[in-house]
Write a protein that holds these residues in place. Sequence first.
Motif, PDB file in Angstrom:
ATOM      1  N   VAL A 523       0.719  -1.268  -0.106  1.00 17.41           N
ATOM      2  CA  VAL A 523      -0.174  -0.068  -0.100  1.00 17.41           C
ATOM      3  C   VAL A 523       0.937   1.283   0.106  1.00 17.41           C
ATOM      4  CG1 VAL A 523      -1.793   1.177   1.466  1.00 17.41           C
ATOM      5  CG2 VAL A 523      -1.944  -1.213   1.231  1.00 17.41           C
ATOM      6  N   TYR A 524       1.975   1.462   0.720  1.00 18.89           N
ATOM      7  CA  TYR A 524       2.739   2.517   0.992  1.00 18.89           C
ATOM      8  C   TYR A 524       3.637   2.483  -0.373  1.00 18.89           C
ATOM      9  CZ  TYR A 524       1.369   1.993   5.858  1.00 18.89           C
ATOM     10  OH  TYR A 524       0.913   1.843   6.926  1.00 18.89           O
ATOM     11  N   SER A 525       3.907   1.388  -1.186  1.00 20.17           N
ATOM     12  CA  SER A 525       4.796   1.355  -2.428  1.00 20.17           C
ATOM     13  C   SER A 525       3.955   1.825  -3.333  1.00 20.17           C
ATOM     14  CB  SER A 525       5.261   0.035  -2.531  1.00 20.17           C
ATOM     15  OG  SER A 525       6.168  -0.372  -1.264  1.00 20.17           O
ATOM     16  N   MET A 526       2.711   1.921  -3.367  1.00 16.59           N
ATOM     17  CA  MET A 526       1.812   2.311  -4.671  1.00 16.59           C
ATOM     18  C   MET A 526       2.261   3.753  -5.131  1.00 16.59           C
ATOM     19  SD  MET A 526      -0.704   3.954  -6.322  1.00 16.59           S
ATOM     20  CE  MET A 526      -1.387   4.815  -4.975  1.00 16.59           C
ATOM     21  N   ASN A 527       2.575   3.844  -6.391  1.00 12.66           N
ATOM     22  CA  ASN A 527       2.797   5.134  -7.033  1.00 12.66           C
ATOM     23  C   ASN A 527       2.338   5.153  -8.495  1.00 12.66           C
ATOM     24  OD1 ASN A 527       3.921   7.503  -8.175  1.00 12.66           O
ATOM     25  ND2 ASN A 527       5.456   7.506  -6.683  1.00 12.66           N
ATOM     26  N   LEU A 528       1.083   5.606  -8.728  1.00  7.98           N
ATOM     27  CA  LEU A 528       0.491   5.589 -10.043  1.00  7.98           C
ATOM     28  C   LEU A 528       0.187   7.172 -10.372  1.00  7.98           C
ATOM     29  CD1 LEU A 528      -0.805   3.968 -12.363  1.00  7.98           C
ATOM     30  CD2 LEU A 528      -3.147   4.230 -11.056  1.00  7.98           C
ATOM     31  N   ASN A 529       1.097   7.567 -11.479  1.00  5.80           N
ATOM     32  CA  ASN A 529       0.896   8.673 -12.070  1.00  5.80           C
ATOM     33  C   ASN A 529       1.010  10.089 -11.008  1.00  5.80           C
ATOM     34  OD1 ASN A 529       0.171   7.690 -14.396  1.00  5.80           O
ATOM     35  ND2 ASN A 529      -1.818   7.802 -13.947  1.00  5.80           N
ATOM     36  N   GLY A 530       2.049   9.751 -10.298  1.00  2.00           N
ATOM     37  CA  GLY A 530       2.238  10.733  -9.342  1.00  2.00           C
ATOM     38  C   GLY A 530       1.609  10.522  -7.942  1.00  2.00           C
ATOM     39  N   ALA A 531       0.600   9.854  -7.946  1.00  2.00           N
ATOM     40  CA  ALA A 531      -0.256   9.665  -6.463  1.00  2.00           C
ATOM     41  C   ALA A 531       0.520   8.517  -5.722  1.00  2.00           C
ATOM     42  CB  ALA A 531      -1.742   9.621  -7.008  1.00  2.00           C
ATOM     43  N   SER A 532       0.751   8.778  -4.853  1.00  2.00           N
ATOM     44  CA  SER A 532       1.293   7.593  -3.978  1.00  2.00           C
ATOM     45  C   SER A 532       0.349   7.586  -2.370  1.00  2.00           C
ATOM     46  CB  SER A 532       2.686   8.060  -3.546  1.00  2.00           C
ATOM     47  OG  SER A 532       2.796   8.923  -2.850  1.00  2.00           O
ATOM     48  N   ASN A 533       0.927   6.546  -1.828  1.00  2.00           N
ATOM     49  CA  ASN A 533       0.511   6.531  -0.121  1.00  2.00           C
ATOM     50  C   ASN A 533       1.405   6.502   0.760  1.00  2.00           C
ATOM     51  OD1 ASN A 533      -2.314   6.128  -0.851  1.00  2.00           O
ATOM     52  ND2 ASN A 533      -1.543   3.986  -1.454  1.00  2.00           N
ATOM     53  N   SER A 534       2.685   7.281   0.496  1.00  2.00           N
ATOM     54  CA  SER A 534       4.128   7.242   1.056  1.00  2.00           C
ATOM     55  C   SER A 534       3.809   7.931   2.447  1.00  2.00           C
ATOM     56  CB  SER A 534       4.963   8.043   0.472  1.00  2.00           C
ATOM     57  OG  SER A 534       4.778   9.290   0.005  1.00  2.00           O
ATOM     58  N   ASP A 535       2.662   8.600   2.621  1.00  2.00           N
ATOM     59  CA  ASP A 535       2.776   9.532   3.824  1.00  2.00           C
ATOM     60  C   ASP A 535       1.716   8.924   4.759  1.00  2.00           C
ATOM     61  OD1 ASP A 535       0.841  10.679   2.172  1.00  2.00           O
ATOM     62  OD2 ASP A 535       1.219  12.641   2.794  1.00  2.00           O
ATOM     63  N   LEU A 536       0.907   7.719   4.443  1.00  2.00           N
ATOM     64  CA  LEU A 536      -0.073   7.309   4.979  1.00  2.00           C
ATOM     65  C   LEU A 536       0.076   6.878   6.628  1.00  2.00           C
ATOM     66  CD1 LEU A 536      -3.199   6.875   3.985  1.00  2.00           C
ATOM     67  CD2 LEU A 536      -2.828   4.530   3.549  1.00  2.00           C
ATOM     68  N   LYS A 537      -0.612   7.412   7.487  1.00  4.22           N
ATOM     69  CA  LYS A 537      -0.569   6.954   8.802  1.00  4.22           C
ATOM     70  C   LYS A 537      -1.324   5.784   9.108  1.00  4.22           C
ATOM     71  CE  LYS A 537       1.755  10.822   9.327  1.00  4.22           C
ATOM     72  NZ  LYS A 537       3.323  10.846   9.101  1.00  4.22           N
ATOM     73  N   PRO A 538      -0.985   5.062  10.123  1.00  6.88           N
ATOM     74  CA  PRO A 538      -1.790   3.676  10.512  1.00  6.88           C
ATOM     75  C   PRO A 538      -3.333   4.161  11.208  1.00  6.88           C
ATOM     76  CG  PRO A 538      -0.264   4.438  12.644  1.00  6.88           C
ATOM     77  CD  PRO A 538       0.038   5.365  11.194  1.00  6.88           C
ATOM     78  N   GLY A 539      -4.018   3.320  10.582  1.00  3.50           N
ATOM     79  CA  GLY A 539      -5.598   3.260  11.029  1.00  3.50           C
ATOM     80  C   GLY A 539      -5.560   3.232  12.564  1.00  3.50           C
ATOM     81  N   ARG A 540      -6.613   3.845  13.255  1.00  5.31           N
ATOM     82  CA  ARG A 540      -6.737   3.797  14.646  1.00  5.31           C
ATOM     83  C   ARG A 540      -7.987   3.196  15.090  1.00  5.31           C
ATOM     84  NH1 ARG A 540      -2.958   7.050  17.294  1.00  5.31           N
ATOM     85  NH2 ARG A 540      -3.547   5.796  19.010  1.00  5.31           N
TER      86      ARG A 540
END
Length: 768
Positions: A523-540
Amino acid sequence: MKAFLIFLFLISLFIESSAQQQTISGTVKDALSLEGLPGANVSLQPGNYGAATDLDGNFKLTNIPYGRYTVTVSFVGFQSKVLQAVEVNSAKQVILEFLLEEEVYTSEGITITAQPNRAEVQNLFTQVSAISFSVEETRRFAGAMDDPLRAAAVFPGVVQSGDVNSNGIVVRGNSPKGLQWRLNGVRIPNPNHFGNVGRSDGGVTLFSTQLLANSDFLTSAFPAEYGNASSGIFDIRYRKGNANQREHTVQVGINGIDLATEGPLGSGGSSSYLINYRYSIFGFLQYIEPDMKGKVPQYQDVNFQFDWQTEKWGNFTFFGVGGMDESSAKPEPDGDFTLEERMDQRLDNNVGVLGLQHSYSLSKRAALQTTLSFVGRQVDFRDGMRDSVFTYQPLSNVSQLNYTWAIEQSVTQKLFEHGLMQIGYRAALDGFETTISETLTQQNGLESIADDNGTTQNLETYIQTKWNLSPQLSINTGIHSMYYRLTDSFTLEPRISAKYLFTNGNSFALAYGNHAQLEDISVYSMNLNGASNSDLKPGRAHHFSSTYSFGLSDNLHAQVDAYYQYLYDIPIVFGSYKSLINHAGGVVTDSYINNGKTYSYGLELMIEHFFKTDYYYLTTVSWNNSRYRDGSDIWRTSRYSSGLTLTALGGKEWRFTENNSLSLNIRATHTLGEYYIPVDVSASKQAGVEVMNANTVYQERLPNFIYVDFSLGYKSNYAKSSGEWSIQIKNMLNQRPIIGYSYNSVTETVEEMKPLGIIPILAYRYNF
């Protein structure tokens, strides 16, 4: 079937009978310091059998006739323990280990009546929303198929998958991907064959029942030592091997051929080994018929544990599990155009876990445990379809390698006379290599979704305490912290629980826990057309849970649970219905933000008659309602809002003589279908691939289903060996419920997806 049973009975008449006596041995230890307790009393019922432990806490009961017994262990100043339905047979000595907790307020004059209770788990700091189960139940429960995950599906709050090919479960309305697996306290990747990226389930477990000890299954408000989990925790434990004599097992069945061995390491009777290797029966087909190579699923796995006990340096345990599997689907050129006939897939899995654990008694009031571990998992998945002219059309290519080096330490210390404290940490180095391509539209073909590699660090710390405020009231408190360097996220998670024990043995418990969970690295490695999840925080998540446990008779027990869970910072797609709370695992192709919310609440009832002499039964009623807020700020029904689930199972054992017994088990489950999103046929035709209808999100359920499972076993004791035939029938009514709908781009129609029907499994186990 009748003729088959008569045949087995006649065979048993001609086999040499044994001496009809066996040995029960083991140890009684302080649950905190793990030091042996000398002079503890061990007694068996029925019969007048008993023994006292030696200076090291060891005991041995000899010349015990075959049968089932209730074992009671008591020691002055410690809480007694009772173990029911312990089976004694000719092939293997019975090895038991009892960990006793110190009793407090012994002068108060209050007597608590002990009752059998499934909520009495192995973990000292767990008081609510947890269940203990044994390896024998994994074998005994109809439909379990020697799989702890399938066995857990009978418990309250747990919903099994409609796909009989999968051992996936849903816990209290949460996504299946939220289930965390542990082995001897070590966090491990998905321990199932044929599991895909980011999933916690599969088709066949890697674990062997030859090694499993009593284990814990937690469903909510976990103690502070458990981190990075918000759905459920499966805390698997291995048993110790026989340190007195060598024993072996050979099992042949549809699931594969198992070879197990255990015995002493050196002399002295304190160290042992235990190993099991399995190779799938289908894997042998490729050697018998070369044309079958690559056409049938095949797998192999190994489980092992080595235990060394030393006088000065404590106890050392080296353990592990590893597995490899491959499966594929190959269409035939002359097949029709259904999805099943056009599917062209291949999945390869490799999983490995190694752990070295050291337990050391610092004093009679304190103990240190250190664990070094390495875990790794590699998944390669290729998914595609054959078009109308049998040309391969790729849909997905996934290659992922994850590994973790970790060190964990904890110190457990008695506080004054009535308290217990544990402080611990886990430091991990995570490595990953992820390459993912997906076909989002037929026009563009495969597009790169992720191409990432590197390492990151994860540090978790915790402190938890247990206070016995009176003979009846205990309170546990704790706090867990987690720092994940990859996303620079930090969490603090408080936990608290209280339990009141009535004098008649009934109990009431309340618990609250704040929890955080990271996503799969893909999920964090996803990078499609400049969109990514690199700053996604953990769910609580906030978990609130309560349990009232009460006895109806000596062996009849009931439990009522109520819970509420509020999840926040859940990853969602802005302006969309998509939320990872509805994601079972696998590849994601969107950029997410931590703005989603979910609530889930429910009631559960369990009534159980424990297996003491010759029969048992268990009935559970679970009701759950779960909703989530999506990226359009709309509250919707969650995919895994399970509604009402009913489960009933039971079994009976008949002993013809001391040498032969027959057992019959049956289980029935009624489950509501999952909520689903229909296919948008018009948009799918335009894109050339499946597109979901965003206007009808989780408004309708898939059809309900009823699964009935059955098992039959016949055991025979021979001279210094034993054998067991077993027949397990999964889905004996041959139900094939609809488990989803998929778009066929060739016929431009929507097809129903259905699982396999009836699954018969025949096996023979020989112990010697």
